[in-house]
Design a protein around this motif. Structure first.
Motif, PDB file in Angstrom:
ATOM      1  N   THR A  99      14.290  19.037 -17.906  1.00 11.50           N
ATOM      2  CA  THR A  99      14.463  17.783 -17.599  1.00 11.50           C
ATOM      3  C   THR A  99      14.710  17.271 -16.545  1.00 11.50           C
ATOM      4  N   VAL A 148      22.340  20.351 -11.902  1.00 12.01           N
ATOM      5  CA  VAL A 148      21.716  20.905 -12.471  1.00 12.01           C
ATOM      6  C   VAL A 148      22.755  22.075 -13.697  1.00 12.01           C
ATOM      7  N   ASP A 153      19.201  22.913 -19.541  1.00 14.80           N
ATOM      8  CA  ASP A 153      18.074  22.435 -18.476  1.00 14.80           C
ATOM      9  C   ASP A 153      17.524  22.801 -17.607  1.00 14.80           C
TER      10      ASP A 153
END
Length: 228
Positions: A99, A148, A153
């Motif tokens: 991501t 994050v 993620d």
């Protein structure tokens, strides 16, 4: 007597039943011949079609596997690091759940910004001078890493050869994630042995976090000699 037998035979040949039987055999032979001809034609057509289809088949292009990504590592369940990826590598990593991308290369990064945007990846650049990495560089990196979500993620830290990346992920693991230094060191040393410049930088980062966290983390290795 012989003349009589010949006459009888001639008469029998001219009888309707014999003519019909002979005609039946002719028709049967003709049908068999036609059937064989059609079968041979069908087989020939099938073989020709199969050959043409086989000839028309072209191998499907495949993206290069992650084994072609220079010094690729998975450092934690949500952390990857590597050398410079191309669009196909980033696409493959996205399939694995990527991501975020942190790029440690200085200079014009327009191409990667465009690629990550097209793939829907969150991009962040920390331009780290190879000859002079700074504490501010790492704090900038760590600040972005806080965005994050480690539970959903995944983030890739990369540079050109994963030398910067290996150092940054090592430092993040031991200072922020609290991982065992010996464990994190294995990944670092699999990529490179930091030289005196980078060793001094890494020691500065560790000293900073020891002051913040009240810990005594230390590197379990010395700097590589200048000749290495």
């Amino acid at each position: 007597m012989k003349k009589t037998q010949l006459a009888v035979l001639a008469k029998m040949k001219n009888t309707p039943s014999l003519q019909k039987s002979k005609l039946g055999r002719v028709v049967t032979i003709a049908c068999i011949s036609v059937g064989l001809g059609l079968s041979l034609c069908a087989n020939a057509y099938h073989e020709d079609s199969s050959t043409q289809q086989a000839g028309d088949e072209t191998p499907m292009s495949t993206a290069p596997p992650l084994t072609t990504l220079i010094n690729y590592q998975q450092n934690a369940p949500f952390m990857y690091s590597s050398g410079l990826p191309d669009a196909s590598h980033l696409s493959l990593l996205k399939e694995k759940g990527l991501t975020h991308v942190i790029d440690l290369i200085p200079g014009d990064r327009a191409s990667e910004i465009l690629t990550t945007s097209e793939l829907g990846l969150d991009y962040f650049n920390v331009p780290v001078d190879w000859e002079g990495p700074t504490l501010a560089n790492f704090l900038n990196y760590a600040a972005f890493m806080q965005n994050v979500d480690v539970n959903k993620d995944k983030v890739l830290t990369h540079c050109k050869l994963n030398w910067r990346g290996a150092a940054f992920t090592y430092l993040y693991r031991i200072n922020v994630l609290g991982e065992n230094e010996q464990t994190a060191k294995k990944d670092l040393m699999a990529i490179w042995h930091p030289n005196p410049t980078w060793y001094a930088f890494m020691n500065e980062v560790i000293t900073h976090y020891n002051g913040v966290n009240g810990k005594q983390v230390a590197m379990s290795f010395e700097a590589a000699s200048e000749s290495q």
